[in-house]
Each structure stands twice: as C-alpha cells, then as structure tokens.
Design a protein around this motif. Structure first.
Motif, PDB file in Angstrom:
ATOM      1  N   LYS A  14       0.801  -1.226   0.000  1.00 41.36           N
ATOM      2  CA  LYS A  14       0.000   0.000   0.000  1.00 41.36           C
ATOM      3  C   LYS A  14       0.837   1.281   0.000  1.00 41.36           C
ATOM      4  CE  LYS A  14      -4.183  -1.972   1.656  1.00 41.36           C
ATOM      5  NZ  LYS A  14      -5.444  -1.679   2.284  1.00 41.36           N
ATOM      6  N   VAL A  15       2.115   1.183  -0.279  1.00 38.78           N
ATOM      7  CA  VAL A  15       2.979   2.364  -0.242  1.00 38.78           C
ATOM      8  C   VAL A  15       2.461   3.447  -1.187  1.00 38.78           C
ATOM      9  CG1 VAL A  15       5.303   3.260  -0.679  1.00 38.78           C
ATOM     10  CG2 VAL A  15       5.007   1.050   0.449  1.00 38.78           C
ATOM     11  N   ASN A  16       2.223   3.103  -2.441  1.00 38.06           N
ATOM     12  CA  ASN A  16       1.780   4.102  -3.413  1.00 38.06           C
ATOM     13  C   ASN A  16       0.406   4.652  -3.072  1.00 38.06           C
ATOM     14  OD1 ASN A  16       4.144   3.765  -4.875  1.00 38.06           O
ATOM     15  ND2 ASN A  16       3.256   2.240  -6.227  1.00 38.06           N
ATOM     16  N   GLU A  17      -0.492   3.780  -2.653  1.00 37.52           N
ATOM     17  CA  GLU A  17      -1.847   4.204  -2.298  1.00 37.52           C
ATOM     18  C   GLU A  17      -1.826   5.183  -1.124  1.00 37.52           C
ATOM     19  OE1 GLU A  17      -5.741   2.096  -0.308  1.00 37.52           O
ATOM     20  OE2 GLU A  17      -4.550   0.909  -1.714  1.00 37.52           O
ATOM     21  N   VAL A  18      -1.054   4.867  -0.100  1.00 35.91           N
ATOM     22  CA  VAL A  18      -0.950   5.741   1.063  1.00 35.91           C
ATOM     23  C   VAL A  18      -0.328   7.077   0.664  1.00 35.91           C
ATOM     24  CG1 VAL A  18       0.159   6.061   3.318  1.00 35.91           C
ATOM     25  CG2 VAL A  18      -0.918   3.878   2.758  1.00 35.91           C
ATOM     26  N   ALA A  19       0.712   7.050  -0.150  1.00 33.17           N
ATOM     27  CA  ALA A  19       1.366   8.282  -0.593  1.00 33.17           C
ATOM     28  C   ALA A  19       0.380   9.188  -1.332  1.00 33.17           C
ATOM     29  CB  ALA A  19       2.557   7.957  -1.491  1.00 33.17           C
ATOM     30  N   GLU A  20      -0.424   8.620  -2.202  1.00 30.69           N
ATOM     31  CA  GLU A  20      -1.398   9.413  -2.944  1.00 30.69           C
ATOM     32  C   GLU A  20      -2.467   9.977  -2.029  1.00 30.69           C
ATOM     33  OE1 GLU A  20      -2.804   6.932  -6.130  1.00 30.69           O
ATOM     34  OE2 GLU A  20      -0.827   6.847  -7.064  1.00 30.69           O
ATOM     35  N   GLN A  21      -2.907   9.197  -1.054  1.00 28.19           N
ATOM     36  CA  GLN A  21      -3.906   9.694  -0.102  1.00 28.19           C
ATOM     37  C   GLN A  21      -3.327  10.811   0.758  1.00 28.19           C
ATOM     38  OE1 GLN A  21      -5.233   6.280   2.079  1.00 28.19           O
ATOM     39  NE2 GLN A  21      -6.443   5.482   0.373  1.00 28.19           N
ATOM     40  N   LEU A  22      -2.091  10.662   1.200  1.00 29.46           N
ATOM     41  CA  LEU A  22      -1.443  11.702   1.999  1.00 29.46           C
ATOM     42  C   LEU A  22      -1.319  12.995   1.219  1.00 29.46           C
ATOM     43  CD1 LEU A  22       1.415   9.651   3.669  1.00 29.46           C
ATOM     44  CD2 LEU A  22      -0.436  10.835   4.868  1.00 29.46           C
ATOM     45  N   GLN A  23      -0.917  12.875  -0.023  1.00 29.83           N
ATOM     46  CA  GLN A  23      -0.687  14.051  -0.865  1.00 29.83           C
ATOM     47  C   GLN A  23      -1.960  14.876  -1.042  1.00 29.83           C
ATOM     48  OE1 GLN A  23      -1.742  14.081  -4.466  1.00 29.83           O
ATOM     49  NE2 GLN A  23      -1.101  16.195  -4.474  1.00 29.83           N
ATOM     50  N   SER A  24      -3.104  14.247  -0.928  1.00 27.11           N
ATOM     51  CA  SER A  24      -4.362  14.963  -1.124  1.00 27.11           C
ATOM     52  C   SER A  24      -4.850  15.683   0.134  1.00 27.11           C
ATOM     53  CB  SER A  24      -5.445  13.992  -1.613  1.00 27.11           C
ATOM     54  OG  SER A  24      -5.809  13.101  -0.575  1.00 27.11           O
ATOM     55  N   ILE A  25      -4.174  15.510   1.264  1.00 25.45           N
ATOM     56  CA  ILE A  25      -4.577  16.151   2.518  1.00 25.45           C
ATOM     57  C   ILE A  25      -4.013  17.569   2.573  1.00 25.45           C
ATOM     58  CG2 ILE A  25      -4.363  16.084   5.032  1.00 25.45           C
ATOM     59  CD1 ILE A  25      -4.179  13.031   4.821  1.00 25.45           C
ATOM     60  N   THR A  26      -4.872  18.533   2.846  1.00 23.20           N
ATOM     61  CA  THR A  26      -4.430  19.919   3.005  1.00 23.20           C
ATOM     62  C   THR A  26      -3.446  19.993   4.167  1.00 23.20           C
ATOM     63  OG1 THR A  26      -6.537  20.743   2.186  1.00 23.20           O
ATOM     64  CG2 THR A  26      -5.195  22.278   3.471  1.00 23.20           C
ATOM     65  N   SER A  29       2.650  19.015   2.431  1.00 25.13           N
ATOM     66  CA  SER A  29       3.367  19.748   1.400  1.00 25.13           C
ATOM     67  C   SER A  29       4.030  18.817   0.390  1.00 25.13           C
ATOM     68  CB  SER A  29       4.417  20.639   2.064  1.00 25.13           C
ATOM     69  OG  SER A  29       5.201  21.290   1.118  1.00 25.13           O
ATOM     70  N   GLU A  30       4.659  17.754   0.902  1.00 24.98           N
ATOM     71  CA  GLU A  30       5.396  16.827   0.045  1.00 24.98           C
ATOM     72  C   GLU A  30       5.328  15.437   0.655  1.00 24.98           C
ATOM     73  OE1 GLU A  30       9.459  18.601  -0.562  1.00 24.98           O
ATOM     74  OE2 GLU A  30       8.455  20.205   0.540  1.00 24.98           O
ATOM     75  N   VAL A  31       5.375  14.426  -0.200  1.00 27.20           N
ATOM     76  CA  VAL A  31       5.465  13.035   0.250  1.00 27.20           C
ATOM     77  C   VAL A  31       6.545  12.367  -0.592  1.00 27.20           C
ATOM     78  CG1 VAL A  31       4.270  10.829   0.537  1.00 27.20           C
ATOM     79  CG2 VAL A  31       3.003  12.976   0.844  1.00 27.20           C
ATOM     80  N   TYR A  32       7.474  11.701   0.074  1.00 23.31           N
ATOM     81  CA  TYR A  32       8.559  11.001  -0.609  1.00 23.31           C
ATOM     82  C   TYR A  32       8.513   9.522  -0.264  1.00 23.31           C
ATOM     83  CZ  TYR A  32      10.552  15.686  -1.020  1.00 23.31           C
ATOM     84  OH  TYR A  32      10.753  17.014  -1.308  1.00 23.31           O
ATOM     85  N   SER A  33       8.680   8.662  -1.253  1.00 20.77           N
ATOM     86  CA  SER A  33       8.954   7.260  -0.958  1.00 20.77           C
ATOM     87  C   SER A  33      10.460   7.173  -0.778  1.00 20.77           C
ATOM     88  CB  SER A  33       8.469   6.340  -2.075  1.00 20.77           C
ATOM     89  OG  SER A  33       9.102   6.641  -3.293  1.00 20.77           O
TER      90      SER A  33
END
Length: 91
Positions: A14-26, A29-33
């Motif tokens: 779920k790494v990619n899924e979680v990263a995309e969900q995090l990125q959509s939260i106001t 600012s940034e999410v890095y794998s």
C-alpha cells in the motif's frame, strides 16, 4: 507556521496508495517514498500545533495501510532550495 516531518511505515502493498492519499490532505506539502527503515516521509506545513494535531490524529489516522508513524517538529529551516527561491523572485 509549523513544519513537521513524519516518518511512515505502511503495509508492503500500500505504499503508493498511502502516498497518494497523503498528498491529497491539506497541509501535506510533500510526500517522498524512501529507502531504509521507513517507507514514506511526509513534510507537513500548517498554521498551528492544533492544525498539526488535527491532521495527524483525525486525517492520517483513518488512512488504511499506515502501520506506524514517527512525527518530528522542525525548529529552524536550513534550506538552500528555499534561499535560492527567495533570491530568484522577480529575476
């Protein structure tokens, strides 16, 4: 302005899924794998500690796939990137 760095472990699939969900939260600012002990690093920039608490305890907590987090508060920024951006305004 409160800046926080959140180190995140996720379910393996779920790494990619979680990263995309995090990125959509106001406020995120940034999410890095990343490689190493953690799967993701999120940079958070919010107005207050209350906003940070809300983001972590209400918005991140409900995301499926996060297994562990470690939250660090930034005291001061030493960023060449930010300094270069500041001096390049209007050039």
């Amino acid at each position: 302005m409160v800046t926080s760095i959140i180190l995140i472990n996720t379910d393996r699939n779920k790494v990619n899924e979680v990263a995309e969900q995090l990125q959509s939260i106001t406020g995120v600012s940034e999410v890095y794998s990343v490689s190493g002990k953690y799967d993701l690093v999120a940079i958070i920039r919010v107005r207050s500690n209350d906003d940070l608490a809300d983001l972590v305890t209400k918005k991140m907590r409900v995301l499926d796939g996060i297994t562990k987090t470690e939250t660090m508060l930034a005291f001061q920024a030493y960023s060449r990137h930010d300094l270069e951006a500041m001096f390049n305004v209007g050039m």
